[in-house]
Design an enzyme around this catalytic site. Structure first.
Site: not given
Ligand code: PLP
Length: 411
Positions: A128, A205, A208, A231, A369
């Site tokens: 991202h 990261d 998600q 999220k 993104c």
């Protein structure tokens, strides 16, 4: 209703999410933009208004009743998040504005203090923008070198290439746990172990991953892990950075101001201990307090049950979409979550999005993104349907029907 093999009662779960009753363009909303942000269950909404109605106060420094209650709820959320990611210590959980903020924090504090000219930082093709740009900014300032792990046509990292990149020059590796654009689940435990073997530190990261997979930072042995609550059925504007205590202790503060100090004089300021050293100013108290309720909601349903239901939707949707002529799925990793990105020959993704919206179906279109990833596939963007626990097989059928209609109109 078509039932899946799973134990979850999707009808009752849908009733927990008031927004799913919205009518969009005359149709009942079908919300398939969950990789951008998930909807919030009633108990999160109630927690937000409950905070403002009953115990809104600034935290940590007050001695009155409301301040104590707010401080208690705020710190309880920290311990709840500690449990959610299985962090050893609650002071290793730093509240941030979200994943983007967490990555910037690490780049701007750990990176600026410990990385030097010529040091190599490794990221991947499927990052991202929020896991690309902060490292590019650091490289520009410090003269570090950014390296990028390539992927195959299915959207999987080429681990052999990653291993070839590793050397004693590698000082930092920052990769995405689950790709928001492809759904790929990356073998991060292996990546972390290999990076540690050459002495590099690793940031993950988790924006998600955190709604789909169980997160255990001790088992992973990552040095840093970032996620966003919005999220995971929680509020916007807040997330966390997990960091190993010895690293956080060694890092300089990020923003200067109130709360992050022990003592201020004009001659010298001493910094507060963890986690407050990284939490300057009045934090996002209401959203932090409400975050706990989102995690309770997820854990009550059970992450395995959620993943089971989402995988049923993924399999069903993938099969059905593949039958549409001229449709190509971008991202066919063996390990993936319930994200389906696709392109249709001769039809622009934006037109697909507009026509689906007219039928009440919310999908995301564009580069998600991840422009370098789109360039890797030689496309400018995709249409992305991403599923959450409240989505149903019937809704997937509406998407398929909607796409046939789009094809008839534009194909
Ligand atoms: C959403 C997302 C981000 C950014 O999260 P913010 O909440 O916008 O800070 C980063 N990485 C991935 C994989 C994401 O899906």
């Amino acid at each position: 209703m078509i039932t899946t093999a799973n134990s979850l009662d999707i009808t009752s779960i849908r009733n927990d999410f008031p927004i799913l009753n919205e009518i969009v363009n005359g149709k009942q909303l079908v919300y398939f933009d969950n990789a951008a942000t998930t909807q919030k269950p009633r108990l999160v909404l109630d927690a937000l208004s409950g905070y403002y109605e009953h115990y809104n106060a600034n935290i940590h420094r007050g001695i009155h009743h409301l301040a104590e209650k707010a401080t208690g709820a705020f710190e309880e959320s920290r311990r709840r998040l500690q449990k959610f990611i299985n962090a050893p210590l609650s002071e290793e959980v730093i509240f941030t504005y979200g994943t983007t903020d967490s990555i910037n924090l690490v780049a701007q504090t750990y990176g600026r203090r410990f990385l030097k000219k010529g040091d190599e930082i490794i990221i991947s093709t499927m990052e991202h923008h929020s896991n690309i740009v902060p490292w590019q900014m650091l490289c520009e300032e410090k003269g570090c070198i950014l390296k990028v792990i390539p992927i195959n046509d299915d959207g999987e990292l080429l681990m052999d290439e990653f291993e070839k990149m590793l050397s004693e020059r590698t000082k930092f590796v920052s990769v995405v746990h689950v790709s928001n654009a492809l759904g790929t689940i990356n073998p991060i435990k292996e990546i972390i172990a290999k990076a540690h073997a050459v002495g590099a530190k690793v940031m993950i990261d988790g924006a998600q991953a955190s709604s789909h997979l169980a997160i255990d930072v001790q088992d992973l042995d990552c040095d840093f892990y970032g996620l966003s609550l919005h999220k995971i059925y929680g509020p916007t504007g807040m997330g966390i950075l997990f960091g190993k205590k010895e690293l956080l202790d060694a890092m300089p503060p990020y923003r200067g101001g109130g709360e992050m100090i022990k003592e201020v004089t004009f001659a010298k300021t001493t910094y507060n201990e963890l986690p407050y050293k990284f939490e300057a100013g009045t934090p996002n108290i209401a959203d932090v307090v409400a975050a706990k309720f989102a995690l309770d909601y997820v854990d009550n349903l059970g992450k395995e049950n959620i993943a089971g239901h989402e995988n049923d939707l993924l399999e069903y949707g993938t099969q059905a979409l593949k039958e549409i002529e001229g449709l190509r799925i971008i991202g066919n990793a063996r390990e993936k979550v319930s994200v389906i990105s696709f392109v249709i020959d001769g039809i622009h993704h934006q037109d697909i999005g507009v026509l689906l919206d007219q039928q009440g179906i919310a999908v995301r279109t564009g580069h998600h993104c991840t422009q370098p990833l789109m360039q890797r596939f030689g496309i400018t963007g995709t249409t992305r349907a991403s599923f959450a626990v409240y989505n149903s097989i019937e809704e997937v059928d509406l998407l398929i029907k909607g796409l046939h209609k789009v094809k008839k109109m534009l194909g």
